[in-house]
Design an enzyme around this catalytic site. Structure first.
Site, PDB file in Angstrom:
ATOM      1  N   ASP A 120      -3.909   8.467  -3.103  1.00  7.73           N
ATOM      2  CA  ASP A 120      -2.579   8.179  -3.638  1.00  7.73           C
ATOM      3  C   ASP A 120      -2.151   9.182  -4.709  1.00  7.73           C
ATOM      4  OD1 ASP A 120      -2.784   5.739  -2.089  1.00  7.73           O
ATOM      5  OD2 ASP A 120      -4.077   5.008  -3.699  1.00  7.73           O
ATOM      6  N   ALA A 150      -4.623   5.366   5.275  1.00 11.95           N
ATOM      7  CA  ALA A 150      -3.897   6.255   4.370  1.00 11.95           C
ATOM      8  C   ALA A 150      -2.439   5.816   4.300  1.00 11.95           C
ATOM      9  CB  ALA A 150      -3.970   7.683   4.894  1.00 11.95           C
ATOM     10  N   HIS A 166       1.124   7.849   3.115  1.00 13.42           N
ATOM     11  CA  HIS A 166       1.823   8.922   2.431  1.00 13.42           C
ATOM     12  C   HIS A 166       3.295   8.550   2.353  1.00 13.42           C
ATOM     13  CE1 HIS A 166      -1.435  12.127   3.444  1.00 13.42           C
ATOM     14  NE2 HIS A 166      -1.818  11.229   2.577  1.00 13.42           N
ATOM     15  N   THR A 172      -0.312   1.135   1.642  1.00 14.49           N
ATOM     16  CA  THR A 172      -0.832   0.503   2.857  1.00 14.49           C
ATOM     17  C   THR A 172      -1.012  -1.004   2.679  1.00 14.49           C
ATOM     18  OG1 THR A 172      -1.973   2.553   3.397  1.00 14.49           O
ATOM     19  CG2 THR A 172      -2.740   0.582   4.530  1.00 14.49           C
ATOM     20  N   THR A 173      -1.524  -1.424   1.525  1.00 16.46           N
ATOM     21  CA  THR A 173      -1.863  -2.845   1.364  1.00 16.46           C
ATOM     22  C   THR A 173      -1.017  -3.554   0.310  1.00 16.46           C
ATOM     23  OG1 THR A 173      -3.513  -2.276  -0.297  1.00 16.46           O
ATOM     24  CG2 THR A 173      -4.280  -2.432   1.979  1.00 16.46           C
ATOM     25  N   ARG A 198      -1.605  -3.611  -2.722  1.00 17.03           N
ATOM     26  CA  ARG A 198      -2.456  -4.053  -3.838  1.00 17.03           C
ATOM     27  C   ARG A 198      -2.124  -3.268  -5.114  1.00 17.03           C
ATOM     28  NH1 ARG A 198      -8.445  -3.318  -1.480  1.00 17.03           N
ATOM     29  NH2 ARG A 198      -7.439  -1.630  -0.377  1.00 17.03           N
TER      30      ARG A 198
HETATM   31  P1  IMP Z   1     -11.334   1.866   4.180  1.00 14.99           P
HETATM   32  O1  IMP Z   1     -10.955   3.306   4.265  1.00 14.99           O
HETATM   33  O2  IMP Z   1     -10.231   0.932   4.641  1.00 14.99           O
HETATM   34  O3  IMP Z   1     -12.659   1.559   4.809  1.00 14.99           O
HETATM   35  O4  IMP Z   1     -11.516   1.497   2.620  1.00 14.99           O
HETATM   36  C1  IMP Z   1     -12.581   2.021   1.837  1.00 14.99           C
HETATM   37  C2  IMP Z   1     -12.116   2.287   0.410  1.00 14.99           C
HETATM   38  O5  IMP Z   1     -11.245   3.403   0.390  1.00 14.99           O
HETATM   39  C3  IMP Z   1     -11.326   1.135  -0.229  1.00 14.99           C
HETATM   40  O6  IMP Z   1     -11.616   1.116  -1.613  1.00 14.99           O
HETATM   41  C4  IMP Z   1      -9.882   1.537  -0.002  1.00 14.99           C
HETATM   42  O7  IMP Z   1      -9.019   0.960  -0.950  1.00 14.99           O
HETATM   43  C5  IMP Z   1      -9.996   3.049  -0.198  1.00 14.99           C
HETATM   44  N1  IMP Z   1      -8.979   3.813   0.496  1.00 14.99           N
HETATM   45  C6  IMP Z   1      -8.961   4.186   1.778  1.00 14.99           C
HETATM   46  N2  IMP Z   1      -7.894   4.956   2.031  1.00 14.99           N
HETATM   47  C7  IMP Z   1      -7.236   5.093   0.891  1.00 14.99           C
HETATM   48  C8  IMP Z   1      -6.060   5.822   0.511  1.00 14.99           C
HETATM   49  O8  IMP Z   1      -5.413   6.529   1.303  1.00 14.99           O
HETATM   50  N3  IMP Z   1      -5.682   5.686  -0.789  1.00 14.99           N
HETATM   51  C9  IMP Z   1      -6.389   4.974  -1.692  1.00 14.99           C
HETATM   52  N4  IMP Z   1      -7.495   4.300  -1.390  1.00 14.99           N
HETATM   53  C10 IMP Z   1      -7.914   4.363  -0.104  1.00 14.99           C
END
Ligand code: IMP
Length: 442
Positions: free
Chosen positions: A19, A45, A47, A306-307, A309
């Site tokens: 991010d 991800a 963007h 994405t989420t 949060r």
């Molecule tokens: P996963 O990639 O969904 O398995 O998540 C693994 C960790 O990477 C978690 O802490 C996610 O929040 C973080 N994460 C994955 N992709 C991103 C991103 O693009 N931005 C920030 N955090 C990410």
């Protein structure tokens, strides 16, 4: 000659925990390139870019899709959730974006519905022991795990042949059903194939051998821009393991994830926020769980693309940044969201970690040890006044320039770009990196 700027490729890589505002820099730089290429990650991800005041967010499609005449290439190293991809394609088309330049590697792996179930199930189980990673639950880890397992994995190329797809999906469901009994429609081959049917037809025209596509472009003297997803401290090999994503999110993922050797990449821009953020669990030595953290979160709109949060927020961590710069071999720093720090009396920069054994200025491979360190700070005076109109370093207040100088001194890499606002025009080109098309784009 690789040294010829016109014939050399570029990479934009996040140096922190994601991010960092890579999307905007890719958008600005992309217009001086012929293809924007993703090499890692998937729909985890996010963007986001602002064009003419309108905000766009993409998860899978490279930011190059917004640039007329520039190809948007999803390389073999990406794991593709085809339902998300089609939703994203249709969403962009509905807003008038031409998506005909999208190319999808036939070698890329597919994220299936059961990967998302598995991701969530693992997180729930780990959460009960207080050990959840805090993944995006987009099925990224399980899809990469299946790629490494080989049996039961599905690639884009498998989607294009009905017979082969049926065999692959049946095999995958057999393997998964043994592990997750009672999986429901997510483990029913007929249902899965029926769901994929219309999606395949929508994507078919975009699929090709992107390895040859990229090498053909390079042979014609064209320039590629590699767009990192996630970021260096989330790299599966070099990040804060196990609180990382499942791919090589640093520049080290480029050759494996695209088939293009690094010798073609002469400019590597490492992007860092002027402060730190992190989503999910894991060590973050400079985290500020206080009113200051809240203020930065609100001003920087620090909520996941994405989420959704809320992101964890902290001071800039120069120890981590120098490590990330080293791993990636960056040639320039791109500092983003500097404007968010405006109006703070003091700025703190982490220059060391106090451990049981003394102070170190090296990043630590053990996440548990990193979680226990105390950040050692230098303090500098803050800056005041709106900086969003700055276009040259000399437009910035002296205190802001001093802050940036300290960052480049510590990291040992010059600052190339400074982003001072969300719009593509709000950027300081400190090292003349932006070509004519980027500069004139507004
Ligand atoms: P996963 O990639 O969904 O398995 O998540 C693994 C960790 O990477 C978690 O802490 C996610 O929040 C973080 N994460 C994955 N992709 C991103 C991103 O693009 N931005 C920030 N955090 C990410």
């Amino acid at each position: 000659m690789k040294s010829d700027r016109e014939h050399a490729s570029t990479a934009v890589i996040g140096l922190q925990w994601g991010d960092e505002g890579k999307g905007k820099l890719v958008d600005v730089l992309g217009r001086d390139h012929d293809a924007v290429v993703r090499y890692n990650g998937g729909a985890n991800a996010g963007h986001s870019i602002v064009i003419g005041g309108e905000r766009f967010a993409v998860h899978l499609i490279p930011v190059g899709v917004f640039l007329p005449g520039v190809l948007a290439v999803i390389g073999n190293g990406v794991v593709i959730d085809p339902e998300t991809l089609v939703r994203e394609l249709e969403g962009l088309e509905a807003r008038g974006i031409d998506t005909s330049g999208l190319r999808i590697s036939s070698r890329a792996h597919i994220v299936m519905p059961y990967h998302k179930l598995e991701d969530a199930a693992r997180e729930e189980r780990a959460g009960a022991d207080g050990k959840a990673i805090g993944t995006t639950r987009r099925g990224i880890g399980p899809a990469y795990a299946d790629k490494a397992q080989r049996r039961g994995a599905i690639r884009v190329i498998d989607l294009l042949d009905a017979q082969r797809l049926r065999e692959r999906v049946e095999e995958a469901c057999r393997i998964k059903s043994a592990m997750f009994p009672g999986g429901g429609e997510e483990l029913d081959p007929k249902m899965l194939i029926a769901r994929l049917g219309p999606i395949i037809e929508r994507l078919r025209a975009h699929v090709c051998d992107t390895t040859y596509l990229l090498h053909d472009l390079l042979a014609q003297g064209r320039r590629l821009l590699f767009e990192g997803a996630n970021a260096t401290l989330l790299d599966v090999d070099h990040g804060t393991y196990p609180y990382v994503t499942a791919s090589n999110a640093s520049a080290l993922g480029i050759p494996a994830g695209t088939g293009v050797p690094m010798s073609h990449v002469s400019t590597i821009i490492g992007v860092a926020k002027a402060y730190s953020t992190r989503v999910g669990a894991g060590a973050m030595p400079t985290e500020q769980v206080n009113a200051l953290g809240d203020r930065i979160r609100e001003r920087g709109r620090e909520y996941g693309t994405t989420t959704g949060r809320p992101r964890r927020v902290g001071w800039i961590d120069l120890v981590a940044l120098r490590y990330a710069a080293m791993i990636n071999g960056i040639t320039h720093l791109g500092v983003t969201l500097l404007d968010v720090l405006e109006g703070l009396d003091e700025l703190h920069l982490c220059v060391g970690y106090r451990t049981g054994g003394g102070v170190t200025n090296r990043f630590l491979p053990d996440g548990r040890e990193l979680a226990r360190v105390e950040a050692v700070y230098e303090t500098m005076p803050g800056f005041f006044g709106d900086i969003s109109g700055a276009r040259q370093m000399s437009d910035l207040p002296k205190e802001a320039r001093n802050y940036l100088t300290r960052i480049e001194e510590f990291v040992g890499v010059p600052i190339g770009l400074v982003s001072v606002g969300p719009d593509r025009s709000q950027i300081v080109d400190a090292a003349g990196i932006l070509g004519a098309r980027a500069v004139n784009s507004g």
